[in-house]
Design an enzyme around this catalytic site. Structure first.
Site, PDB file in Angstrom:
ATOM      1  N   ASP A 169      37.110  20.463  -0.260  1.00 13.95           N
ATOM      2  CA  ASP A 169      37.209  19.525  -1.367  1.00 13.95           C
ATOM      3  C   ASP A 169      38.033  18.326  -0.884  1.00 13.95           C
ATOM      4  O   ASP A 169      37.503  17.485  -0.158  1.00 13.95           O
ATOM      5  CB  ASP A 169      37.859  20.311  -2.522  1.00 13.95           C
ATOM      6  N   PHE A 189      32.881  21.071 -10.497  1.00 13.65           N
ATOM      7  CA  PHE A 189      33.623  22.303 -10.270  1.00 13.65           C
ATOM      8  C   PHE A 189      32.659  23.484 -10.288  1.00 13.65           C
ATOM      9  O   PHE A 189      32.016  23.762 -11.294  1.00 13.65           O
ATOM     10  CB  PHE A 189      34.733  22.495 -11.298  1.00 13.65           C
ATOM     11  N   LYS A 210      41.429  33.724  -1.174  1.00 16.15           N
ATOM     12  CA  LYS A 210      40.483  34.767  -1.446  1.00 16.15           C
ATOM     13  C   LYS A 210      39.054  34.258  -1.411  1.00 16.15           C
ATOM     14  O   LYS A 210      38.119  35.029  -1.195  1.00 16.15           O
ATOM     15  CB  LYS A 210      40.749  35.344  -2.857  1.00 16.15           C
ATOM     16  N   GLY A 211      38.858  32.956  -1.681  1.00 21.94           N
ATOM     17  CA  GLY A 211      37.528  32.398  -1.889  1.00 21.94           C
ATOM     18  C   GLY A 211      36.507  32.682  -0.802  1.00 21.94           C
ATOM     19  O   GLY A 211      35.322  32.767  -1.053  1.00 21.94           O
ATOM     20  N   ASP A 237      36.310  30.860  -7.566  1.00 18.69           N
ATOM     21  CA  ASP A 237      36.801  31.297  -8.876  1.00 18.69           C
ATOM     22  C   ASP A 237      37.133  30.148  -9.807  1.00 18.69           C
ATOM     23  O   ASP A 237      37.337  29.006  -9.378  1.00 18.69           O
ATOM     24  CB  ASP A 237      38.074  32.125  -8.699  1.00 18.69           C
ATOM     25  N   ARG A 268      34.275  35.100  -9.259  1.00 21.75           N
ATOM     26  CA  ARG A 268      33.983  35.179  -7.820  1.00 21.75           C
ATOM     27  C   ARG A 268      32.751  36.043  -7.551  1.00 21.75           C
ATOM     28  O   ARG A 268      32.092  35.896  -6.530  1.00 21.75           O
ATOM     29  CB  ARG A 268      35.166  35.800  -7.064  1.00 21.75           C
ATOM     30  N   GLU A 281      35.699  29.225   5.409  1.00 26.12           N
ATOM     31  CA  GLU A 281      36.238  28.801   4.114  1.00 26.12           C
ATOM     32  C   GLU A 281      35.118  28.737   3.086  1.00 26.12           C
ATOM     33  O   GLU A 281      33.953  28.545   3.434  1.00 26.12           O
ATOM     34  CB  GLU A 281      36.899  27.423   4.327  1.00 26.12           C
ATOM     35  N   ASP A 282      35.463  28.908   1.825  1.00 24.22           N
ATOM     36  CA  ASP A 282      34.452  28.827   0.769  1.00 24.22           C
ATOM     37  C   ASP A 282      33.989  27.392   0.532  1.00 24.22           C
ATOM     38  O   ASP A 282      32.806  27.103   0.519  1.00 24.22           O
ATOM     39  CB  ASP A 282      34.955  29.467  -0.536  1.00 24.22           C
ATOM     40  N   LYS A 315      32.233  19.215  -0.530  1.00 23.65           N
ATOM     41  CA  LYS A 315      32.179  18.091  -1.470  1.00 23.65           C
ATOM     42  C   LYS A 315      32.797  16.879  -0.769  1.00 23.65           C
ATOM     43  O   LYS A 315      33.957  16.534  -1.016  1.00 23.65           O
ATOM     44  CB  LYS A 315      32.993  18.421  -2.732  1.00 23.65           C
TER      45      LYS A 315
HETATM   46  P1  IMP Z   1      40.993  21.333  -0.771  1.00 23.87           P
HETATM   47  O1  IMP Z   1      42.311  21.584  -0.113  1.00 23.87           O
HETATM   48  O2  IMP Z   1      41.112  20.308  -1.850  1.00 23.87           O
HETATM   49  O3  IMP Z   1      39.894  20.999   0.207  1.00 23.87           O
HETATM   50  O4  IMP Z   1      40.627  22.600  -1.602  1.00 23.87           O
HETATM   51  C1  IMP Z   1      40.128  23.706  -1.056  1.00 23.87           C
HETATM   52  C2  IMP Z   1      40.271  24.891  -1.981  1.00 23.87           C
HETATM   53  O5  IMP Z   1      40.244  24.521  -3.369  1.00 23.87           O
HETATM   54  C3  IMP Z   1      39.082  25.781  -1.806  1.00 23.87           C
HETATM   55  O6  IMP Z   1      39.306  26.696  -0.787  1.00 23.87           O
HETATM   56  C4  IMP Z   1      38.934  26.431  -3.153  1.00 23.87           C
HETATM   57  O7  IMP Z   1      39.759  27.569  -3.216  1.00 23.87           O
HETATM   58  C5  IMP Z   1      39.427  25.396  -4.108  1.00 23.87           C
HETATM   59  N1  IMP Z   1      38.308  24.639  -4.693  1.00 23.87           N
HETATM   60  C6  IMP Z   1      37.915  23.382  -4.417  1.00 23.87           C
HETATM   61  N2  IMP Z   1      36.844  23.014  -5.132  1.00 23.87           N
HETATM   62  C7  IMP Z   1      36.539  24.080  -5.886  1.00 23.87           C
HETATM   63  C8  IMP Z   1      35.492  24.331  -6.837  1.00 23.87           C
HETATM   64  O8  IMP Z   1      34.616  23.508  -7.160  1.00 23.87           O
HETATM   65  N3  IMP Z   1      35.497  25.575  -7.413  1.00 23.87           N
HETATM   66  C9  IMP Z   1      36.419  26.530  -7.096  1.00 23.87           C
HETATM   67  N4  IMP Z   1      37.396  26.335  -6.220  1.00 23.87           N
HETATM   68  C10 IMP Z   1      37.466  25.117  -5.620  1.00 23.87           C
HETATM   69 MG    MG Z   2      39.686  28.743  -0.939  1.00 25.12          MG
END
Ligand code: IMP
Ligand code: MG
Length: 182
Positions: free
Chosen positions: A105, A154, A45-46, A161, A167, A101-102, A133
């Site tokens: 990470d 975070f 949803k992000g 969210d 959000r 994508e939002d 990040k």
């Molecule tokens: P990744 O797979 O670790 O890169 O994570 C990606 C997903 O984790 C993002 O699409 C977000 O939904 C969530 N996410 C990562 N960091 C944050 C944050 O700081 N706040 C909120 N959601 C996060």
């Molecule tokens: Mg996301």
């Protein structure tokens, strides 16, 4: 706690800063995809707030669709497990895919999604993330378009969210530690 501001430790990016960021990305994408069939795929949803702004900053004909994957659940730590909950409903063969994508990470989510789309043989697959990040990366993946690089904290708002809420905060804020450490 009723006031959204009560969840925020501090504002990382203001509405104006985010607006300028989206405008810049839209101009870059418009330049890079001129004359190409562009298909923007938003990760729910992000990504929905960023997607809505980004499409209006791109001055090209384009198509949109949405996918949903399982993400953090209710904690602030990644599980590393990616599950496809909703897929797109069209083949990709003659299209240039841009994943929207939002935040990136660990990179695990986008690594999985990118490989999945590449397997469907579109003309290209690129990634546009609002926030990045890079310090947290666990797999070797670099987004093609990045709105803003942010520190390892975070964040919430602008689509992102904490436990399903926040959000709708219009700025990007750092979540108060006391909220998730209680
Ligand atoms: P990744 O797979 O670790 O890169 O994570 C990606 C997903 O984790 C993002 O699409 C977000 O939904 C969530 N996410 C990562 N960091 C944050 C944050 O700081 N706040 C909120 N959601 C996060
Ligand atoms: Mg996301």
């Amino acid at each position: 706690m009723e006031d959204l501001k009560a969840y925020s430790d501090r504002v990382l990016l203001t509405e104006d800063e985010i607006r300028a960021m989206v405008k810049r990305l839209g101009a870059e994408i418009t330049r890079d995809y001129e004359g190409k069939k562009l298909f923007l795929i938003c990760v729910l949803k992000g990504g929905f707030v960023f997607m809505a702004d980004l499409v209006r900053a791109i001055d090209l004909p384009l198509e949109v669709d949405f996918i949903a994957v399982s993400s953090y659940g209710s904690s602030t730590k990644t599980s590393g497990v990616v599950r496809l909950l909703k897929d797109i409903d069209k083949p990709l063969n003659d299209k240039h895919v841009l994943i929207v994508e939002d935040i990136m990470d660990s990179g695990l989510t986008l690594n999985y999604i990118k490989a999945m789309f590449e397997n469907r043989s579109p003309l290209s697959v690129k990634i546009c993330t609002a926030f990045d990040k890079p310090e947290r990366r666990k797999v070797d993946i670099t987004p093609d378009y990045v709105g803003a690089v942010i520190p390892d904290e975070f964040v919430v708002g602008y689509g992102l969210d904490y436990d399903g809420i926040l959000r709708n905060l219009p700025e990007l804020c750092v979540l108060k530690r006391s909220i998730y450490e209680k």
